[in-house]
Design a protein around this motif. Structure first.
Motif, PDB file in Angstrom:
ATOM      1  N   TYR A  75       0.837  -1.205   0.000  1.00 41.31           N
ATOM      2  CA  TYR A  75       0.000   0.000   0.000  1.00 41.31           C
ATOM      3  C   TYR A  75       0.873   1.258   0.000  1.00 41.31           C
ATOM      4  CZ  TYR A  75      -3.960   2.976   1.329  1.00 41.31           C
ATOM      5  OH  TYR A  75      -4.932   3.940   1.361  1.00 41.31           O
ATOM      6  N   ASP A  76       1.915   1.253   0.879  1.00 40.82           N
ATOM      7  CA  ASP A  76       2.822   2.399   0.945  1.00 40.82           C
ATOM      8  C   ASP A  76       3.587   2.553  -0.367  1.00 40.82           C
ATOM      9  OD1 ASP A  76       1.965   2.860   3.464  1.00 40.82           O
ATOM     10  OD2 ASP A  76       3.767   2.110   4.470  1.00 40.82           O
ATOM     11  N   ALA A  77       3.963   1.418  -0.966  1.00 41.05           N
ATOM     12  CA  ALA A  77       4.693   1.480  -2.235  1.00 41.05           C
ATOM     13  C   ALA A  77       3.847   2.207  -3.277  1.00 41.05           C
ATOM     14  CB  ALA A  77       5.050   0.075  -2.697  1.00 41.05           C
ATOM     15  N   ALA A  78       2.549   1.884  -3.317  1.00 40.37           N
ATOM     16  CA  ALA A  78       1.657   2.554  -4.257  1.00 40.37           C
ATOM     17  C   ALA A  78       1.606   4.054  -3.985  1.00 40.37           C
ATOM     18  CB  ALA A  78       0.259   1.949  -4.153  1.00 40.37           C
ATOM     19  N   ASN A  79       1.545   4.416  -2.699  1.00 37.19           N
ATOM     20  CA  ASN A  79       1.510   5.842  -2.356  1.00 37.19           C
ATOM     21  C   ASN A  79       2.777   6.560  -2.804  1.00 37.19           C
ATOM     22  OD1 ASN A  79      -1.031   5.754  -1.178  1.00 37.19           O
ATOM     23  ND2 ASN A  79      -0.206   5.206   0.832  1.00 37.19           N
ATOM     24  N   TYR A  80       3.935   5.886  -2.572  1.00 35.96           N
ATOM     25  CA  TYR A  80       5.197   6.507  -2.984  1.00 35.96           C
ATOM     26  C   TYR A  80       5.268   6.624  -4.515  1.00 35.96           C
ATOM     27  CZ  TYR A  80       6.716   5.877   1.833  1.00 35.96           C
ATOM     28  OH  TYR A  80       6.823   5.933   3.199  1.00 35.96           O
ATOM     29  N   ILE A 108       2.744   7.093  -6.399  1.00 34.31           N
ATOM     30  CA  ILE A 108       1.889   8.251  -6.717  1.00 34.31           C
ATOM     31  C   ILE A 108       2.667   9.542  -6.496  1.00 34.31           C
ATOM     32  CG2 ILE A 108      -0.150   9.527  -5.952  1.00 34.31           C
ATOM     33  CD1 ILE A 108      -1.463   6.803  -5.398  1.00 34.31           C
ATOM     34  N   GLU A 109       3.445   9.583  -5.361  1.00 35.41           N
ATOM     35  CA  GLU A 109       4.247  10.775  -5.106  1.00 35.41           C
ATOM     36  C   GLU A 109       5.265  10.998  -6.220  1.00 35.41           C
ATOM     37  OE1 GLU A 109       6.017  10.615  -1.285  1.00 35.41           O
ATOM     38  OE2 GLU A 109       4.110  10.399  -0.201  1.00 35.41           O
ATOM     39  N   LEU A 110       5.782   9.880  -6.738  1.00 32.77           N
ATOM     40  CA  LEU A 110       6.753   9.982  -7.835  1.00 32.77           C
ATOM     41  C   LEU A 110       6.068  10.216  -9.189  1.00 32.77           C
ATOM     42  CD1 LEU A 110       9.224   7.103  -6.851  1.00 32.77           C
ATOM     43  CD2 LEU A 110       9.626   9.561  -6.676  1.00 32.77           C
ATOM     44  N   GLU A 111       4.716  10.222  -9.165  1.00 34.13           N
ATOM     45  CA  GLU A 111       3.910  10.424 -10.365  1.00 34.13           C
ATOM     46  C   GLU A 111       4.174   9.340 -11.408  1.00 34.13           C
ATOM     47  OE1 GLU A 111       4.334  14.397 -11.790  1.00 34.13           O
ATOM     48  OE2 GLU A 111       3.657  15.309  -9.915  1.00 34.13           O
ATOM     49  N   ASP A 112       4.523   8.184 -10.881  1.00 38.48           N
ATOM     50  CA  ASP A 112       4.641   7.016 -11.761  1.00 38.48           C
ATOM     51  C   ASP A 112       3.252   6.394 -11.817  1.00 38.48           C
ATOM     52  OD1 ASP A 112       5.221   4.708 -13.102  1.00 38.48           O
ATOM     53  OD2 ASP A 112       7.009   4.215 -11.913  1.00 38.48           O
ATOM     54  N   TRP A 113       2.403   7.045 -12.612  1.00 42.30           N
ATOM     55  CA  TRP A 113       0.975   6.705 -12.606  1.00 42.30           C
ATOM     56  C   TRP A 113       0.732   5.269 -13.050  1.00 42.30           C
ATOM     57  CZ3 TRP A 113      -0.243  10.341  -9.703  1.00 42.30           C
ATOM     58  CH2 TRP A 113       0.148  11.664  -9.912  1.00 42.30           C
ATOM     59  N   SER A 114       1.468   4.852 -14.043  1.00 42.16           N
ATOM     60  CA  SER A 114       1.230   3.521 -14.593  1.00 42.16           C
ATOM     61  C   SER A 114       1.531   2.438 -13.570  1.00 42.16           C
ATOM     62  CB  SER A 114       2.097   3.317 -15.846  1.00 42.16           C
ATOM     63  OG  SER A 114       1.935   2.005 -16.341  1.00 42.16           O
ATOM     64  N   GLN A 115       2.756   2.494 -12.930  1.00 37.17           N
ATOM     65  CA  GLN A 115       3.099   1.468 -11.936  1.00 37.17           C
ATOM     66  C   GLN A 115       2.223   1.599 -10.709  1.00 37.17           C
ATOM     67  OE1 GLN A 115       7.205   1.321 -10.748  1.00 37.17           O
ATOM     68  NE2 GLN A 115       6.957  -0.596  -9.607  1.00 37.17           N
ATOM     69  N   ALA A 116       1.909   2.810 -10.339  1.00 41.58           N
ATOM     70  CA  ALA A 116       1.045   3.005  -9.177  1.00 41.58           C
ATOM     71  C   ALA A 116      -0.308   2.355  -9.416  1.00 41.58           C
ATOM     72  CB  ALA A 116       0.878   4.490  -8.904  1.00 41.58           C
ATOM     73  N   GLU A 117      -0.847   2.555 -10.658  1.00 47.17           N
ATOM     74  CA  GLU A 117      -2.138   1.934 -10.981  1.00 47.17           C
ATOM     75  C   GLU A 117      -2.032   0.420 -10.888  1.00 47.17           C
ATOM     76  OE1 GLU A 117      -5.350   1.669 -14.674  1.00 47.17           O
ATOM     77  OE2 GLU A 117      -3.371   2.571 -14.969  1.00 47.17           O
ATOM     78  N   GLN A 118      -0.934  -0.146 -11.418  1.00 41.40           N
ATOM     79  CA  GLN A 118      -0.783  -1.594 -11.411  1.00 41.40           C
ATOM     80  C   GLN A 118      -0.673  -2.126  -9.975  1.00 41.40           C
ATOM     81  OE1 GLN A 118      -1.216  -3.488 -14.082  1.00 41.40           O
ATOM     82  NE2 GLN A 118      -1.621  -1.530 -15.117  1.00 41.40           N
ATOM     83  N   ALA A 129      -8.885   7.012  -8.493  1.00 41.85           N
ATOM     84  CA  ALA A 129      -9.570   8.171  -9.064  1.00 41.85           C
ATOM     85  C   ALA A 129      -8.588   9.323  -9.246  1.00 41.85           C
ATOM     86  CB  ALA A 129     -10.714   8.591  -8.144  1.00 41.85           C
ATOM     87  N   PHE A 130      -7.699   9.488  -8.230  1.00 39.70           N
ATOM     88  CA  PHE A 130      -6.694  10.545  -8.344  1.00 39.70           C
ATOM     89  C   PHE A 130      -5.767  10.289  -9.524  1.00 39.70           C
ATOM     90  CE2 PHE A 130      -2.425  12.115  -7.286  1.00 39.70           C
ATOM     91  CZ  PHE A 130      -2.701  13.472  -7.162  1.00 39.70           C
ATOM     92  N   ILE A 131      -5.327   9.038  -9.637  1.00 33.31           N
ATOM     93  CA  ILE A 131      -4.444   8.691 -10.772  1.00 33.31           C
ATOM     94  C   ILE A 131      -5.152   8.985 -12.092  1.00 33.31           C
ATOM     95  CG2 ILE A 131      -3.339   6.760 -11.955  1.00 33.31           C
ATOM     96  CD1 ILE A 131      -2.809   5.539  -9.182  1.00 33.31           C
ATOM     97  N   TYR A 132      -6.416   8.593 -12.178  1.00 30.01           N
ATOM     98  CA  TYR A 132      -7.159   8.775 -13.423  1.00 30.01           C
ATOM     99  C   TYR A 132      -7.394  10.253 -13.699  1.00 30.01           C
ATOM    100  CZ  TYR A 132      -7.929   3.752 -13.297  1.00 30.01           C
ATOM    101  OH  TYR A 132      -7.749   2.388 -13.281  1.00 30.01           O
ATOM    102  N   GLN A 133      -7.561  11.013 -12.629  1.00 30.19           N
ATOM    103  CA  GLN A 133      -7.706  12.458 -12.838  1.00 30.19           C
ATOM    104  C   GLN A 133      -6.409  13.053 -13.380  1.00 30.19           C
ATOM    105  OE1 GLN A 133     -10.053  14.801  -9.808  1.00 30.19           O
ATOM    106  NE2 GLN A 133      -9.938  12.844  -8.706  1.00 30.19           N
ATOM    107  N   GLU A 134      -5.276  12.565 -12.746  1.00 35.30           N
ATOM    108  CA  GLU A 134      -3.998  13.079 -13.199  1.00 35.30           C
ATOM    109  C   GLU A 134      -3.709  12.686 -14.654  1.00 35.30           C
ATOM    110  OE1 GLU A 134      -1.904  15.167 -11.641  1.00 35.30           O
ATOM    111  OE2 GLU A 134      -3.491  15.338 -10.147  1.00 35.30           O
TER     112      GLU A 134
END
Length: 967
Positions: A662-667, A669-679, A702-707
């Motif tokens: 979960y934290d990895a996904a958040n990080y 997102i912080e790095l704006e690696d939208w694709s890996q974060a989504e996965q 939703a945030f990723i998709y908005q971005e």
């Protein structure tokens, strides 16, 4: 031979020797003659010529030759006396040289008797010669030959004829002696007293005092005799500190005889108490201890052991601090032993230790040489006493335990329950052990005594003192026999202190803390000093564990690290604990990389089925997780994310693995690696569909998709969230999904979400109002007027219902909606034309005008500037329109020119007030411009006035750069 008779012979011989000197001739200073101190010093030649040795026979021959030629009677008398003396001397020599008893002085007796007879008959130079000396010599000759009665008769004659003679004292003494020998003790006492009354200048004084005491003793006057015997000792032992060894043989014999008789005297009285009592009256004597000693020795000689020991102890009790007291105590103990009094030996030894031990006043006031005399007995007694009380306490406790056990089994013990003396005896034994240690600090038994003291204190429940003793044995004395046992006992005892201490107050907690610290110190010392002891590894491991549990992480880490390196390798259980403490301390000290390695070492020690294995695996995961946090803090997010995602392979089902992904996904997102974060988020949802965090994925997606401007996907996620169990999330998600549907141009879906929101959530009020406004807009976009008007009316209604809770936004929207409906009324008003009959159409027009005015007044009531100025403008236009409509109304047909003119004048009169009203309203509206408000309503009023009053308002307007209108 009795004491007085033995002394009598000695004294008599001495007296005769004294009286042979020339000092007894001449004038006498007292009834008993001059003392030696009174004699003049003799003149001695510087270097006398040597005189050749001459025999008695040669001397006698010389005197006899002189007698033959001597004519002078006085010279002849002297020669005869000298010849008698020579015979006396020859007789004495013969007596001394003889091996058989016989009479030797017959010749001397005959010569002295003849001289005495001649002196009575033949005067010399006209005067009778004195027989004083001749009578004395005759008495002496009789005495030396053992003819005592004849000797005494001659002395009686001497005293009768020469009462002032220097020989009277001896005569009295001889008479006293005879009275004593005859058993006439009363006369003897008086005669001895007479000699004593003459003063101590006579050589018979000391003997008289001694025999005076014996006379009193023989008469049973025991107390009275003490004074006389005391004077004998006073004279013989006149110097304080003087011992018997310092005396001559004769004086020593006299003192010993006197002490012997003292013992007899006090044995006839009240024993040792009599000595104490009598000398309180007579005054204390420095030799007084000899009296107690003599009495005690006499009792011992008579095998009166109890009396003997009591005498010695009585002296100790009366004189506890004299130099002789320790000897008396030891003698008492010896006598108790001889007399087989075991019950009395122990108290006596205790008394010795108490009176003369290292804690006594006696000890503190003596020099080392004096103390050295005490130490052998103290060494023996302290050893015996401590052992006795220790053994007695153990036996007592054992017997009581046996009694209790039999009772518990329902049996009747065959013995009586003994008094509980274990604890006080343990304490007493411990005190004796301590005294031994303090007395003999360098003794080889000190370590043993200290250990036994610790055992005694432990059994007595005095645990703090026990710990101190154990520590001394283990770490001060380093005792090879008991050191390890003592060191372990110290640790065990400290734990008992900790367990038994109440933990109610702050002071209790402080004590426990201190004991824990002391216990840990002891554990470390135990491992240092006794590493080969089989308990050392366990002690050290336990210390590491307890230090960790008490929060001292740094110290726990050091101890645990040492334990992991222990050689030889301890049993697996201890290794496991050591690695566990080490790993935990590293973890808690934020040393996560080290903790991970330690946990890895620990996992290798665990069996696959070990119940602790899952927890350790989770700890490994936690270490990785915490390590990643440190990397995040250091700005190494990419490496940290890789470590976080790796945790799911180590402990996939653990909470840490879930948190890590979960934290990895958040990080990401912080790095704006939208694709890996989504996965990662989608994988999370697949792995843990039931986890509570899964419910939080939609807003992140939703945030990723908005971005990524995937509005539809974003809205879809928010729709999912709108079905969440959390009311707040449902509400927020519903509104946000409506916005995103709107943003994705999916108006129908947006309308559904806004409508659902408006109908479901009256609060918060702002969003409830805004959702209705959105519906107004969206229905407007799809040209559904009815539905739009519905939500416009609802805006008005909701603001009204809010009352005091209405907001500026709700008022603005309500004003906007009201303005819309007022404008609709205005448009309807415009469409009504004034036709004939004018009165009828005017009535209809007037009703429409009233309704429009009412609607605009409602707009004005909101006080929203934009809509208020517009309403004022519209009202002005309403009056202006009515004026214009009147002027443009249909004319009645058939009017001539004059009537028509009058009719138009009439219309003009009717229309003019409405035009004036319109001008006033517009003029009032444009006043807002001077207040800083210059919106469309104000501008339109300016335009209307320019048309109505072009001369005044037809000028070009000055433009301002900033509108200060209300919003």
């Amino acid at each position: 031979m009795s004491y007085p008779m033995r002394f009598k012979v000695i004294a008599l011989s001495v007296s005769f020797i004294f009286m042979q000197g020339c000092s007894w001739f001449g004038n006498h200073e007292s009834n008993y003659g001059r003392t030696i101190a009174g004699l003049e010093a003799p003149l001695i030649p510087d270097e006398p010529m040597p005189v050749p040795a001459t025999t008695l026979d040669q001397i006698e021959d010389s005197y006899r030759s002189a007698l033959e030629v001597a004519k002078d009677p006085s010279i002849r008398h002297q020669i005869l006396v000298r010849l008698a003396d020579l015979e006396m001397a020859r007789s004495e020599k013969n007596q001394l040289d003889a091996e058989t008893q016989q009479q030797f002085f017959d010749g001397a007796v005959s010569m002295y008797e003849e001289l005495i007879t001649l002196n009575k008959a033949w005067p010399v130079n006209g005067e009778l010669m004195s027989n004083e000396r001749l009578l004395y010599q005759l008495s002496k000759a009789y005495a030396l030959d053992g003819r005592m009665q004849e000797s005494d008769d001659v002395l009686g004659l001497l005293v009768g004829q020469y009462p002032e003679s220097s020989f009277v004292a001896e005569a009295d003494f001889r008479q006293a002696e005879k009275a004593f020998s005859d058993g006439n003790y009363a006369v003897a006492e008086q005669l001895y007293r007479k000699i004593m009354d003459g003063g101590d200048t006579t050589p018979f004084y000391g003997n008289a005092v001694y025999m005076h005491g014996w006379s009193q003793f023989k008469r049973g006057k025991y107390r009275a005799s003490v004074k006389s015997f005391t004077e004998v000792l006073d004279r013989s032992l006149s110097v304080e500190g003087q011992t018997l060894a310092d005396l001559s043989n004769s004086d020593r014999n006299l003192v010993n005889d006197t002490l012997r008789v003292f013992g007899i005297v006090f044995s006839y009285l009240d024993g040792a108490e009599s000595i104490t009592d009598i000398y309180q009256t007579l005054g204390q004597r420095h030799y007084q201890h000899l009296l107690y000693l003599s009495l005690g020795d006499l009792y011992l000689e008579k095998k009166r052991y109890r009396d003997s020991a009591d005498t010695y102890r009585h002296y100790v009790q009366v004189f506890p601090n004299t130099d002789y007291s320790p000897t008396f105590s030891v003698k008492a103990i010896t006598v108790y032993n001889l007399g087989n009094f075991p019950s009395l030996i122990l108290p006596a030894k205790e008394e010795f230790v108490r009176n003369y031990g290292v804690y006594s006043n006696f000890w503190s006031t003596r020099e080392e040489e004096q103390l050295a005399v005490l130490k052998p007995n103290l060494h023996l007694y302290l050893d015996e006493l401590s052992s006795f009380y220790h053994a007695q306490a153990l036996t007592n406790r054992k017997v009581r335990a046996e009694y209790a056990s039999l009772k518990a089994e329902g049996k009747n013990p065959p013995f009586k329950l003994p008094e509980n003396i274990a604890e006080p005896n343990f304490v007493k034994a411990a005190g004796l052990y301590q005294q031994f240690i303090d007395t003999f600090p360098l003794d080889t038994k000190v370590a043993e005594m200290t250990y036994l003291m610790g055992e005694s204190y432990y059994e007595a429940g005095q645990l703090i003192a026990a710990v101190s003793a154990y520590e001394a044995v283990a770490y001060k004395y380093l005792d090879t026999l008991r050191g390890a046992e003592a060191g372990y006992a110290a640790i065990f005892t400290l734990q008992r202190l900790i367990d038994d201490q109440p933990k109610k107050t702050e002071n209790d907690a402080l004590l426990v803390s201190q004991w824990y610290e002391q216990k840990v110190t002891n554990a470390l010392n135990f491992a240092d000093y006794y590493p080969t002891d089989k308990r050392a590894a366990g002690v050290l491991t336990k210390a590491a564990q307890e230090v960790f549990e008490r929060g001292n992480l740094e110290r726990a880490q050091v101890i645990a690290k040492r334990m992991t390196e222990w050689q030889p390798t301890p049993e697996k259980t201890l290794q496991k604990t050591a690695w566990l403490v080490l790993a935990h301390t590293q973890f808690d000290l934020n040393q996560f990389a080290e903790a991970e390695l330690s946990y890895q070492q620990l996992i290798m020690l665990l069996d696959p089925a070990d119940p602790d294995r899952p927890a350790i695996i989770e700890r490994i995961a936690a270490s990785m997780y915490k390590s990643s946090e440190a990397q995040i803090a250091a700005g190494e997010k990419i490496i940290a994310i890789e470590k976080l995602l790796a945790i799911r392979t180590i402990s996939p089902a653990s909470d840490i693995a879930i948190a890590a992904q979960y934290d990895a996904a958040n990080y990401l997102i912080e790095l704006e690696d939208w694709s890996q974060a989504e996965q990662v988020l989608l994988d999370f949802g697949r792995r843990y569909p039931e986890h509570s965090l899964t419910a939080t994925l939609p807003p992140k997606l939703a945030f990723i998709y908005q971005e990524t401007e995937s509005w539809g996907k974003a809205a879809s996620q928010l729709s999912i969230m709108a079905n969440s169990g959390d009311p707040q999330i449902r509400r927020n998600s519903l509104y946000l999904s409506a916005e995103l549907y709107e943003k994705s141009n999916n108006r129908q879906k947006a309308i559904e979400q806004y409508r659902l929101y408006a109908n479901s959530y009256p609060l918060p009020f702002d969003l409830a109002i805004e959702s209705r406004y959105k519906l107004v807009e969206l229905y407007g976009h799809i040209n559904e007027v009815g539905k739009r008007n519905y939500w416009l009316k609802d805006l008005i209604q909701q603001d009204k219902k809010a009352g005091a809770g209405s907001t500026a936004r709700s008022k603005t929207l309500a004003a906007m909606a009201s303005s819309k409906f007022a404008n609709d009324e205005f448009e309807r008003f415009i469409t009504i034309k004034l036709t004939l009959p004018i009165k009828k159409s005017m009535r209809k027009k007037k009703a429409a005008m009233d309704q429009t005015l009412k609607s605009y007044r409602q707009v004005l009531a909101y006080g929203v500037a934009d809509y208020s100025t517009d309403a004022n403008y519209k009202i002005g236009m309403l009056y202006g329109q009515l004026s214009q409509d009147l002027m443009n109304s249909e004319r009645p047909p058939g009017l001539d020119t004059l009537a028509l003119e009058q009719y138009e004048i009439l219309l003009e009169e009717q229309a003019y007030p409405f035009e004036e009203k319109a001008i006033d309203l517009h003029a009032s509206n444009i006043q807002r411009a001077w207040e800083g408000l210059y919106d469309d309503g104000v501008k339109n009023s300016f335009k209307a006035l320019a048309e109505l009053l072009p001369a005044r308002y037809g000028k070009e307007e000055n433009k301002i750069g900033v509108s200060r209108g209300l919003h």
